[in-house]
Scaffold this active site. Structure first.
Site, short mmCIF file in Angstrom:
data_model
loop_
_atom_site.label_atom_id
_atom_site.label_comp_id
_atom_site.label_asym_id
_atom_site.label_seq_id
_atom_site.Cartn_x
_atom_site.Cartn_y
_atom_site.Cartn_z
N ARG A 25 1.86 -0.87 30.78
CA ARG A 25 0.48 -0.42 31.04
C ARG A 25 -0.45 -0.98 32.02
NH1 ARG A 25 -1.17 1.43 24.95
NH2 ARG A 25 0.50 2.91 24.40
N ARG A 29 -5.85 3.27 32.62
CA ARG A 29 -7.47 3.58 32.35
C ARG A 29 -8.38 2.35 32.22
NH1 ARG A 29 -7.12 6.96 26.91
NH2 ARG A 29 -5.45 5.49 26.37
N ARG A 38 -7.86 9.56 38.83
CA ARG A 38 -7.61 10.48 37.74
C ARG A 38 -8.60 11.61 37.79
NH1 ARG A 38 -7.19 13.81 34.93
NH2 ARG A 38 -6.37 13.74 32.65
N ASP A 75 5.29 9.45 32.32
CA ASP A 75 5.09 9.64 30.89
C ASP A 75 6.50 9.90 30.04
OD1 ASP A 75 2.57 9.97 28.79
OD2 ASP A 75 4.22 11.17 28.31
N TYR A 151 8.06 12.98 18.88
CA TYR A 151 6.94 13.95 19.38
C TYR A 151 7.40 15.52 19.66
CZ TYR A 151 4.41 9.56 20.87
OH TYR A 151 3.66 8.44 20.95
#
Length: 344
Positions: A25, A29, A38, A75, A151
């Site tokens: 990562r 963010r 973004r 992703d 998921y």
């Protein structure tokens, strides 16, 4: 294979006084430049499927920090999206996949061409590779079949992992069939990333931890064995790194897989055990608790030094034991990179 990349040379057995560095990562963010981009992109999926913007995000951390590798910005749930599940990302909630899958969906999934459906991702890989210096490697990735399946079965983030184990016990043919499809599609997806320019690939099995041994072997180890073998057979010089989070001493079963070149250790694993049991078989990567990078300072540096000392005499890639959180100050990341460069 001759290369300028410290990262790739590590997988050829070379040992460096200062090991190669990249972070899980590392694009995201916690970086203000990411947040700015973004905001312009629209939805998160719009960002993932815009090769120009996704390439820019992939390269952002290498412009800011002295890193040895970039990891593709994408992703792990793009494969289910390409298979036909509607994917969206809800603020403060996470991903949502609609509707949750059932046995009736499997035949349609088998017919889907994920390489065609994810062509924008491969464009991102090509664009990113073209923008990297020769001494920087590009890492492609995918979610492992079990983690992606969780998921798909839950329709989003898991609330209770035990529910999904129960689903395996109650509908074994369905869950096994879904895992088989994801295994096959993941091989196709990763080979296409490699052909577009990825120098290495990593498989993330975030939800492997806590599974009973027979289940772990069935839904995690065996599929990763099939994927890594298929990649090595088709592209023998491309390193394959496995990161099954939370598996403890069962890590040895992954490290012994024929197609496994690197093993990512999580922050809960005893690094001394990893050094004694894994490091002679595969390249060890990672280990540092990402939460230490929030406060930084001596605690972060002392922990980093532990990994540098333990793995100083074997091929090793410095990394985290999971990914950065949004609260991470970029200046602490810079301090960590500088510490590793000085003290490796």
């Amino acid at each position: 294979m001759t290369t300028d990349s410290k990262f790739l040379r590590t997988f050829e057995g070379e040992i460096f006084a200062s090991p190669p560095i990249w972070f899980m990562r590392q694009a995201g963010r916690y970086l203000p430049e990411y947040r700015e981009l973004r905001a312009k992109a629209g939805s998160f999926l719009d960002l993932c499927f815009n090769p120009e913007l996704a390439s820019e995000v992939t390269l952002q951390p290498l412009r800011r920090f002295d890193l040895d590798a970039a990891i593709l910005f994408a992703d792990i749930l793009l494969i289910p999206h390409a298979l036909g599940q509607k994917l969206s990302f809800v603020e403060n909630e996470g991903p949502r996949l609609e509707p949750p899958v059932s046995m009736k969906d499997l035949d349609a999934f088998r017919e889907r061409d994920v390489v065609k459906g994810l062509s924008a991702v491969f464009d991102t890989v090509s664009k990113t590779k073209a923008g990297l210096a020769p001494d920087k490697a590009l890492i492609g990735f995918a979610g492992a079949p079990w983690t992606v399946a969780t998921y798909m079965l839950a329709g989003g983030p898991m609330k209770d992992p035990g529910v999904l184990r129960k689903r395996l016990y109650q509908e074994p043919d369905f869950v096994d069939g879904l895992i088989d499809i994801l295994t096959e599609k993941t091989v196709d997806y990763l080979l296409a990333q490699i052909d577009a320019g990825a120098d290495a690939v990593q498989l993330f099995d975030t939800w492997a931890g806590g599974l009973p041994w027979p289940v772990l072997d069935r839904v995690s180890i065996r599929p990763l064995d099939q994927i890594s073998k298929a990649i090595k057979k088709a592209r023998p010089h491309v390193p394959v790194i496995l990161f099954p989070k939370g598996v403890g001493e069962k890590a040895l079963d992954y490290a012994l897989l024929q197609g496994c070149n690197g093993f990512g250790i999580d922050y809960a694993m005893d690094p001394a055990w990893a050094r004694a049991n894994l490091a002679e078989r595969v390249v060890i990567q990672g280990g540092l608790d990402p939460l230490l990078t929030i406060t930084g300072g001596k605690a972060m540096e002392d922990a980093a030094e532990t990994y540098l000392k333990l793995f100083h005499d074997v091929p090793y890639v410095f990394n985290l034991g999971h990914g950065f959180t949004p609260e991470t100050p970029p200046e602490n990341v810079a301090a960590l990179v500088n510490f590793v460069r000085r003290n490796g």
